[in-house]
Design an enzyme around this catalytic site. Sequence first.
Site, PDB file in Angstrom:
ATOM      1  N   GLN A   1       0.834  -1.205   0.000  1.00 32.39           N
ATOM      2  CA  GLN A   1       0.000   0.000   0.000  1.00 32.39           C
ATOM      3  C   GLN A   1       0.873   1.261   0.000  1.00 32.39           C
ATOM      4  O   GLN A   1       1.003   1.922   1.018  1.00 32.39           O
ATOM      5  CB  GLN A   1      -0.904  -0.034   1.242  1.00 32.39           C
ATOM      6  CG  GLN A   1      -1.990   0.986   1.261  1.00 32.39           C
ATOM      7  CD  GLN A   1      -3.123   0.624   0.323  1.00 32.39           C
ATOM      8  OE1 GLN A   1      -3.319  -0.521  -0.035  1.00 32.39           O
ATOM      9  NE2 GLN A   1      -3.873   1.614  -0.074  1.00 32.39           N
ATOM     10  N   PHE A   2       1.447   1.609  -1.152  1.00 36.72           N
ATOM     11  CA  PHE A   2       2.305   2.795  -1.228  1.00 36.72           C
ATOM     12  C   PHE A   2       1.532   4.075  -0.922  1.00 36.72           C
ATOM     13  O   PHE A   2       2.113   5.078  -0.516  1.00 36.72           O
ATOM     14  CB  PHE A   2       3.005   2.895  -2.586  1.00 36.72           C
ATOM     15  CG  PHE A   2       2.126   3.399  -3.694  1.00 36.72           C
ATOM     16  CD1 PHE A   2       2.084   4.759  -3.986  1.00 36.72           C
ATOM     17  CD2 PHE A   2       1.356   2.528  -4.442  1.00 36.72           C
ATOM     18  CE1 PHE A   2       1.271   5.233  -5.008  1.00 36.72           C
ATOM     19  CE2 PHE A   2       0.551   2.988  -5.453  1.00 36.72           C
ATOM     20  CZ  PHE A   2       0.501   4.342  -5.740  1.00 36.72           C
ATOM     21  N   THR A   3       0.213   4.041  -1.087  1.00 36.83           N
ATOM     22  CA  THR A   3      -0.579   5.258  -0.871  1.00 36.83           C
ATOM     23  C   THR A   3      -0.592   5.691   0.593  1.00 36.83           C
ATOM     24  O   THR A   3      -1.026   6.807   0.900  1.00 36.83           O
ATOM     25  CB  THR A   3      -2.024   5.090  -1.377  1.00 36.83           C
ATOM     26  OG1 THR A   3      -2.642   4.011  -0.681  1.00 36.83           O
ATOM     27  CG2 THR A   3      -2.051   4.831  -2.880  1.00 36.83           C
TER      28      THR A   3
END
Length: 159
Positions: A88-90
């Site tokens: 989950q880079f966000t």
Amino acid sequence: RSVKKPVSVVMSGYYGFGNAGDEAILEAICGSIGQGLLILLGVGPEDTPAHCQKLADKILGLRIFEDDDGKMNRSLADVGGQVLVVSQFTLYGNCRKGRRPSFVGAAGPDLGAQMYELFLRTCAELGFPPQHGQFGADMSVASINDGPVTLILDTAELM
């Protein structure tokens, strides 16, 4: 009472818990758990293998499941829980300026994938082989939160 915790982890980390979690890629279920932790794992450019180890050890050992008195006193091992890890880079999204988030604070895809795979292996080595999706894939993630409880762990604060 059965309690599950989704966990979001930003290597910087975030995690939560709930009753169930599913992750689907192109309409195929690639990971699913019952009671346990849904770990959303974000990786930053400064994260290292030592951060992976520390974060996995911390998350998997937290006493965040309710005991018979309704207190958060039981660990994942105590409840026989499972782990679902989602890249989950966000989690590194910065919304301070404008109306569109910036993700420049996230690690690049090479480091992100390397740390994600290491985190998965570390969870398995610690006795919790995780269910997981595919790094970088467009996924649908479903979670049934019990509580709900969501916690954020940041390796910058753990080291």
